[in-house]
Design an enzyme around this catalytic site. Sequence first.
Site, short mmCIF file in Angstrom:
data_model
loop_
_atom_site.label_atom_id
_atom_site.label_comp_id
_atom_site.label_asym_id
_atom_site.label_seq_id
_atom_site.Cartn_x
_atom_site.Cartn_y
_atom_site.Cartn_z
N THR A 162 -5.42 -9.14 0.07
CA THR A 162 -4.66 -8.47 0.77
C THR A 162 -4.98 -9.09 2.56
O THR A 162 -4.57 -8.54 3.50
CB THR A 162 -5.10 -6.98 0.87
OG1 THR A 162 -6.43 -7.00 1.34
CG2 THR A 162 -4.77 -6.29 -0.47
N ARG A 221 4.62 0.73 -5.34
CA ARG A 221 3.82 1.64 -5.86
C ARG A 221 4.01 2.66 -5.23
O ARG A 221 3.80 3.74 -5.98
CB ARG A 221 2.17 0.78 -5.62
CG ARG A 221 1.20 1.98 -5.99
CD ARG A 221 -0.31 1.30 -5.54
NE ARG A 221 -0.49 0.11 -6.33
CZ ARG A 221 -1.49 -0.54 -5.90
NH1 ARG A 221 -2.41 -0.32 -4.87
NH2 ARG A 221 -1.70 -1.74 -6.36
#
Length: 345
Positions: A162, A221
């Site tokens: 990330t 998600r």
Amino acid sequence: MYEEQEFTSVEASTEDRVFEQAMRPKSLDELIGQDRVREQLSLVLEAAVARGSAPDHVLLSGPPGLGKTTLAMIIAHHLQSPLRITSGPAIQHAGDLAAILSGINEGDVLFIDEIHRMSRPAEELLYMAMEDFRVDVVVGKGPGATAIPLEIPPFTVVGATTRAGLLPSPLRDRFGFTAQLDFYAPEDLDQIVQRSARLLEIDIDAEASIEIGSRSRGTPRIANRLLRRVRDWAQVRSEGIVDVNVARAALDLYEVDSLGLDRLDRAVLETLCKTFGGGPVGLSTLAVAVSEEAETVEEVAEPFLVRMGFLARSPRGRVATPAAWEHLGLNPPASAEQLAFDADG
């Protein structure tokens, strides 16, 4: 085979993990969105299969929830190879990585999530393994220590991060293909919600799926999580049928507004505007005011608020933009636009 780990939040329930596993696409053809990455990765994999060799190492970068783990599973499925899953925080010593690599078979795919969090000694061992397919295992200590070379059959590392900027250059350069995952367009999220609803046998109309997708912050998600909460509301209060009114009522109950801002996002904006007059205000002061840790505000709320144009960072602290005042239904002070301009400058 190493134990698979689901890289969801610590609060995720067993039901959530099972749901996410079931919802994951199994091939690139099933993957919705990320058209550029999908085409590039397809070429890499098909060429490797045609040559009968392991493909180049793959680095996947991007914010959480965009499908990095899913892509790793798709790569292994496409290559018809076993997928071994670990994470950077779990590899704190070179010996940890050596133990994993010693069990690698030819053609295996090794997925390392949050690869930027590996320890430096482990990184240096991984350099050699990725480039030369061998590692030196040190036996003993002190002057009597001996390095025993261990040959490793060709395999593919799929790293996910990330925070690509934290990867050291020597490690980043050893990946033959790097993919930057982007946030999903609303129409792609609409398709994802419809697909998940079909798999869960949820009766949902087109307007409701669009409504859920538009509040999902560009993240599959989150879209799937909101769909589950809307399903719960519909089962209890609406005979299981999900229309746009049901979706709106459920999302309002869970404090997700029309643009996807949740309780924390709104708390940050309201505190910034109402308590501090739009800023600038320091991160730690803002975090205390909303009763959260500074890291939570900075890593969870701020990226989305900045991307939406509601918050700007300045050398003196955080500043609310005119768009933030408008979204909250408040009248901005005359200085709000100048403060936001100064922050951008």
